[in-house]
Design a protein around this motif. Sequence first.
Motif, PDB file in Angstrom:
ATOM      1  N   ILE A  17       0.875  -1.173   0.000  1.00 53.91           N
ATOM      2  CA  ILE A  17       0.000   0.000   0.000  1.00 53.91           C
ATOM      3  C   ILE A  17       0.915   1.227   0.000  1.00 53.91           C
ATOM      4  CG2 ILE A  17      -1.756   1.274   1.273  1.00 53.91           C
ATOM      5  CD1 ILE A  17      -2.498  -1.412   2.613  1.00 53.91           C
ATOM      6  N   PRO A  18       0.921   1.984  -1.085  1.00 52.02           N
ATOM      7  CA  PRO A  18       1.805   3.159  -1.114  1.00 52.02           C
ATOM      8  C   PRO A  18       1.475   4.088   0.050  1.00 52.02           C
ATOM      9  CG  PRO A  18       0.845   2.746  -3.281  1.00 52.02           C
ATOM     10  CD  PRO A  18       0.117   1.861  -2.307  1.00 52.02           C
ATOM     11  N   THR A  50       7.786  16.741   7.451  1.00 48.66           N
ATOM     12  CA  THR A  50       7.686  15.315   7.170  1.00 48.66           C
ATOM     13  C   THR A  50       7.989  15.037   5.710  1.00 48.66           C
ATOM     14  OG1 THR A  50       5.368  15.709   6.715  1.00 48.66           O
ATOM     15  CG2 THR A  50       5.896  14.902   8.913  1.00 48.66           C
ATOM     16  N   SER A  51       8.177  13.784   5.400  1.00 51.10           N
ATOM     17  CA  SER A  51       8.263  13.370   4.003  1.00 51.10           C
ATOM     18  C   SER A  51       7.999  11.876   3.954  1.00 51.10           C
ATOM     19  CB  SER A  51       9.635  13.694   3.397  1.00 51.10           C
ATOM     20  OG  SER A  51      10.601  12.820   3.908  1.00 51.10           O
ATOM     21  N   VAL A  52       7.876  11.370   2.743  1.00 46.91           N
ATOM     22  CA  VAL A  52       7.733   9.925   2.618  1.00 46.91           C
ATOM     23  C   VAL A  52       8.866   9.406   1.741  1.00 46.91           C
ATOM     24  CG1 VAL A  52       5.229   9.940   2.899  1.00 46.91           C
ATOM     25  CG2 VAL A  52       6.202  10.050   0.612  1.00 46.91           C
ATOM     26  N   THR A  56      11.382   2.840   0.675  1.00 43.51           N
ATOM     27  CA  THR A  56      11.137   1.991   1.845  1.00 43.51           C
ATOM     28  C   THR A  56       9.662   1.961   2.207  1.00 43.51           C
ATOM     29  OG1 THR A  56      11.581   3.908   3.255  1.00 43.51           O
ATOM     30  CG2 THR A  56      13.416   2.422   2.844  1.00 43.51           C
ATOM     31  N   ASN A  57       8.865   2.808   1.531  1.00 41.59           N
ATOM     32  CA  ASN A  57       7.446   2.958   1.827  1.00 41.59           C
ATOM     33  C   ASN A  57       7.218   3.348   3.287  1.00 41.59           C
ATOM     34  OD1 ASN A  57       4.888   3.007   0.577  1.00 41.59           O
ATOM     35  ND2 ASN A  57       4.311   1.112   1.600  1.00 41.59           N
ATOM     36  N   LEU A  58       8.088   4.246   3.782  1.00 39.18           N
ATOM     37  CA  LEU A  58       7.943   4.746   5.142  1.00 39.18           C
ATOM     38  C   LEU A  58       7.673   6.238   5.106  1.00 39.18           C
ATOM     39  CD1 LEU A  58      10.930   3.018   6.987  1.00 39.18           C
ATOM     40  CD2 LEU A  58       8.503   2.479   7.245  1.00 39.18           C
ATOM     41  N   ASN A  69       5.522   3.115   9.400  1.00 43.98           N
ATOM     42  CA  ASN A  69       5.070   2.274   8.293  1.00 43.98           C
ATOM     43  C   ASN A  69       3.556   2.403   8.233  1.00 43.98           C
ATOM     44  OD1 ASN A  69       3.845   0.325  10.026  1.00 43.98           O
ATOM     45  ND2 ASN A  69       5.810  -0.694  10.297  1.00 43.98           N
ATOM     46  N   THR A  70       2.955   1.725   7.263  1.00 42.99           N
ATOM     47  CA  THR A  70       1.514   1.918   7.053  1.00 42.99           C
ATOM     48  C   THR A  70       0.711   1.568   8.313  1.00 42.99           C
ATOM     49  OG1 THR A  70       1.409  -0.296   6.113  1.00 42.99           O
ATOM     50  CG2 THR A  70       1.622   1.523   4.557  1.00 42.99           C
TER      51      THR A  70
END
Length: 121
Positions: A17-18, A50-52, A56-58, A69-70
Amino acid sequence: MKKRFSSRELFELRNDIPVDMLIKDGLQIPSKISDGVFRFLCPICNEFQTSVNPATNLARCFRCERNFNTIDLVMSVRRSGFKESVLFLKHMPGKVSKQNSRQALNALAAGIGQPIPQGLK
Ligand SMILES: [Zn+2]
C-alpha cells in the motif's frame, strides 16, 4: 482469541500500500507538496516537517524523528490497536496494490538498454 496475522500478510500491508496514498486517501491526513516533496501533517506533533520515502514505503517526521510504516500510521491517526489497524488496512476501500504498477514499470525498464536477444536480430 487465536486470530493472528501471518508475517507475509503484514509484510504485504506494509509494502504494497503506497504510504502516500494511505495518507491522502485512506486516512485523509492533510498533506501537501512543498519544494517538490510530499508532506503530511504528523499525527504526533501536528507539523509538516515530514516526508515519505517511496523506496522503503515509510513516512518520516523529522521533528519527532520517527518513521511510520503503514500500520504505525493507522495506529497513530485512528488511535486504534494493532489488530484493528491491520484490519483497517486489509479492508481499506480503494486499496490499490503497488505491485502491479511496479511490475509493469520494471518490465518496461528491463526492456530499455538491453541488448536485443539473439533470435530477434
Ligand atoms: Zn511529528
